[in-house]
Design a protein around this motif. Structure first.
Motif, short mmCIF file in Angstrom:
data_model
loop_
_atom_site.label_atom_id
_atom_site.label_comp_id
_atom_site.label_asym_id
_atom_site.label_seq_id
_atom_site.Cartn_x
_atom_site.Cartn_y
_atom_site.Cartn_z
N ALA A 161 0.81 -1.21 0.00
CA ALA A 161 0.00 0.00 0.00
C ALA A 161 0.85 1.27 0.00
N LYS A 162 0.18 2.37 -0.38
CA LYS A 162 0.80 3.69 -0.36
C LYS A 162 0.27 4.48 0.83
N GLU A 163 0.94 5.60 1.10
CA GLU A 163 0.67 6.35 2.33
C GLU A 163 -0.77 6.82 2.48
N PRO A 164 -1.43 7.43 1.44
CA PRO A 164 -2.82 7.87 1.64
C PRO A 164 -3.75 6.74 2.05
N VAL A 178 0.03 -4.84 6.47
CA VAL A 178 0.62 -4.50 5.18
C VAL A 178 1.56 -5.63 4.75
N VAL A 179 1.32 -6.18 3.57
CA VAL A 179 2.24 -7.15 2.98
C VAL A 179 3.18 -6.33 2.09
N GLY A 180 4.24 -5.89 2.68
CA GLY A 180 5.16 -4.95 2.05
C GLY A 180 5.74 -4.06 3.14
N SER A 181 6.23 -2.89 2.77
CA SER A 181 6.84 -1.98 3.74
C SER A 181 6.06 -0.68 3.80
N CYS A 182 5.89 -0.16 5.01
CA CYS A 182 5.21 1.12 5.21
C CYS A 182 6.18 2.27 5.05
N PRO A 183 5.70 3.43 4.60
CA PRO A 183 6.55 4.63 4.66
C PRO A 183 6.93 4.91 6.12
N THR A 184 8.02 5.62 6.31
CA THR A 184 8.50 5.87 7.67
C THR A 184 7.50 6.67 8.50
N SER A 185 6.62 7.43 7.84
CA SER A 185 5.66 8.26 8.57
C SER A 185 4.41 7.50 8.98
N VAL A 186 4.29 6.23 8.60
CA VAL A 186 3.10 5.44 8.90
C VAL A 186 3.49 4.29 9.82
N VAL A 187 2.71 4.11 10.88
CA VAL A 187 2.99 3.05 11.85
C VAL A 187 1.87 2.02 11.77
N GLY A 225 9.11 0.02 0.70
CA GLY A 225 10.29 -0.80 0.44
C GLY A 225 11.29 -0.14 -0.48
N ASP A 226 10.81 0.72 -1.39
CA ASP A 226 11.72 1.41 -2.29
C ASP A 226 12.49 2.51 -1.56
N ALA A 227 11.84 3.18 -0.63
CA ALA A 227 12.55 4.16 0.20
C ALA A 227 13.60 3.46 1.05
N ASP A 228 13.27 2.28 1.58
CA ASP A 228 14.25 1.50 2.34
C ASP A 228 15.44 1.11 1.47
N SER A 229 15.17 0.80 0.20
CA SER A 229 16.25 0.41 -0.71
C SER A 229 17.23 1.56 -0.91
N GLU A 230 16.70 2.75 -1.13
CA GLU A 230 17.59 3.91 -1.31
C GLU A 230 18.38 4.18 -0.04
N GLN A 231 17.73 4.05 1.12
CA GLN A 231 18.43 4.27 2.39
C GLN A 231 19.57 3.27 2.54
N GLY A 232 19.32 2.01 2.19
CA GLY A 232 20.37 0.99 2.29
C GLY A 232 21.55 1.28 1.37
N MET A 233 21.27 1.73 0.15
CA MET A 233 22.35 2.05 -0.78
C MET A 233 23.18 3.22 -0.26
N LYS A 348 4.65 -3.29 14.36
CA LYS A 348 6.08 -3.40 14.11
C LYS A 348 6.32 -3.95 12.70
N ALA A 349 7.52 -3.72 12.21
CA ALA A 349 7.90 -4.20 10.88
C ALA A 349 8.63 -5.53 11.01
N ILE A 350 8.05 -6.59 10.46
CA ILE A 350 8.70 -7.90 10.42
C ILE A 350 9.48 -7.97 9.12
N ARG A 351 10.79 -8.12 9.20
CA ARG A 351 11.63 -8.13 8.01
C ARG A 351 12.36 -9.47 7.88
N LEU A 352 12.28 -10.04 6.68
CA LEU A 352 12.92 -11.32 6.39
C LEU A 352 14.20 -11.07 5.60
#
Length: 362
Positions: A161-164, A178-187, A225-233, A348-352
Motif C-alpha cells: 500500500a501507499k501512504e494515503p 501490510v504485505v510490504g513496507s510502510c513509509p516511515t511516517s506510517v505506523v 520498500g523502495d525508500a528503504d532500498s535507497e536508504q540501504g544504498m 512493528k515491521a517484520i523483516r525477512l
C-alpha cells in the motif's frame, strides 16, 4: 466366529484447489454473502484467486449438489436452502486488497497469494481477494469507503500500500496488515523482505568490485520498500566520498525507463553498475544496455533486488536477492490470524533477510 476388526482410520487428504474453491463458495453462500445470484465468473476469479477452468469445475460441482441453478440468462442463481438447527455462524472473513489482477501476478506473488489462502482457510478463516487500483491512488477515500462498506471483514491485508491508503485505515481504526513496507511516517504492522539490508549489501558488493558510480532503478509512487532500498544504498556508500549514487525513478513504462538509461549513459560520469528494484525492469535494463553496446558484466554490472523463477533462465545469470515465498506466507498468515482473532497487532515491521545469489552480472 472371529469378530471383524474395526476399519482403520481414514487417511488425511489434502484438498485440491477445486475442492477448496467449492468449500469457499459454499461457505459464502451459506452465510449469506451472496443472496440471489453469484457474481460474474471474472469477478469470482479475482475474488477467489483461481483460474476460470478451476472456477467452472467448482461451479459445476455446486450445481450438481443443488446449491446453484443456471437461469435462461446464463446467470447462476442461488437455490434456497433450509438451514439446519445449530448451524455455525460462518467463518471470519480476511480481505486481501491488491492493485493488480490475480491473472497478471508474477509467479512469486501468485504463489504467496495461494499459500496465504491455503493457510488461512485451514485456520478457519474465509479469504476474499479484491482488485481495486483506485484504493492505491493519491485520493483513495471514496474507493476505500465503498469497498469496506460492501465487504465486511475482520482483518484487511494490503499488498504494497501507499501512504494515503494506509492513513485512511489508521483513521478508521480498522485492523490492517501490510504485505510490504510502510513509509516511515506510517505506523502499521507489516511483513516484507529486508530491502534496506539487501541494498546495503549490494552496495558493498559493487564497491569491492571497483564500482564507484552506481544507479538505483526504482518505480515512482513512494512504496515503503523502495525508500528503504535507497536508504540501504546510501548507507553502503556514506564512508566513500568518491562514490556517487544516481536514483532513476521510472513511471513503469519501458519507454520512460529506456529514456532515463540513455540520459544516464550520456552524462559526464555514467554509471558502471545498476541495482534494479522489481523483476521486469531488470530485463529492460539489461536488454537496453546491451542494445547500446554495453557488455554485462565487463562494461557494466547489474543486480536485481528481487527474485523470480524466470530469472533462472536468463543468460547471463542475474545476480539477485531472494526470499522464500513459503517463509513469507507463513509469517503473513501468522500475523493475519492474530489480527483477525484479537483485532490488534503490535505495529512493528517484520523483516525477512534475503539470500544473496551471486550470478554472472557483477
Amino acid at each position: 466366529m472371529k469378530a471383524k476388526s474395526p476399519p482403520p482410520p481414514a487417511l488425511p487428504q489434502r484438498l485440491s484447489l477445486v475442492a477448496q474453491t467449492v468449500q469457499s463458495l459454499r461457505e459464502s453462500i451459506r452465510t449469506g454473502h451472496w443472496r440471489k445470484h453469484l457474481p460474474p465468473e471474472r469477478e469470482l476469479c479475482e475474488l477467489l484467486q483461481v483460474s476460470r477452468p478451476t472456477l467452472r469445475v467448482a461451479l459445476e460441482e455446486l450445481q450438481r449438489k443443488g446449491w446453484l441453478e443456471v437461469t435462461q440468462r446464463q446467470r447462476r442463481r442461488i437455490k434456497p436452502r433450509r438451514t439446519a438447527p445449530g448451524a455455525s455462524a460462518g467463518k471470519r472473513v480476511i480481505a486481501v486488497i491488491s492493485p493488480y489482477s490475480f491473472l497478471t501476478l508474477s509467479p512469486q506473488v501468485a504463489f504467496l497469494a495461494d499459500a496465504l489462502r491455503e493457510r488461512l482457510t485451514k485456520a478457519g478463516s474465509a479469504v476474499e481477494y479484491h482488485v481495486n487500483p483506485a484504493c492505491f491512488s493519491t485520493k483513495p477515500v471514496r474507493a476505500l469507503e465503498k469497498l469496506v462498506s460492501q465487504n465486511p471483514a475482520v482483518a484487511w491485508l494490503v499488498m504494497g500500500a501507499k501512504e494515503p491508503m494506509l492513513r485512511w485505515f489508521i483513521s478508521q481504526q480498522l485492523p490492517c496488515l501490510v504485505v510490504g513496507s510502510c513509509p516511515t511516517s506510517v505506523v502499521l504492522p507489516s511483513v516484507d523482505a529486508d530491502h534496506q539490508a539487501a541494498c546495503r549489501h549490494a552496495g558493498g558488493v559493487l564497491l569491492r568490485k571497483g564500482h564507484r558510480r552506481i544507479a538505483l532503478v526504482l518505480p515512482q509512487g513512494g512504496y515503503g520498500g523502495d525508500a528503504d532500498s535507497e536508504q540501504g544504498m546510501r548507507e553502503s556508500l556514506k564512508d566513500r566520498p568518491e562514490a556517487h549514487l544516481r536514483v532513476l525513478s521510472h513511471d513503469g513504462t519501458t519507454a520512460h525507463l529506456c529514456a532515463l538509461l540513455d540520459a544516464a549513459m550520456r552524462s559526464p560520469n555514467p554509471p558502471t553498475a545498476y541495482v534494479v528494484a522489481r523483476v521486469m525492469p531488470v530485463l529492460t535494463v539489461m536488454m537496453h544496455l546491451m542494445r547500446r553496446g554495453k557488455r554485462i558484466p565487463q562494461d557494466v554490472a547489474v543486480i536485481s533486488r528481487d527474485d523470480d523463477p524466470f530469472l533462472q533462465s536468463t543468460t547471463p545469470d542475474v545476480t539477485r536477492y531472494a526470499i522464500s515465498p513459503a517463509q513469507l506466507a507463513r509469517r503473513v498468515a501468522l500475523a493475519a490470524r492474530q489480527l483477525a482473532k484479537t483485532d490488534t497487532l503490535e505495529p512493528k515491521a517484520i523483516r525477512l533477510m534475503a539470500k544473496y545469489l551471486p550470478g554472472e552480472t557483477v
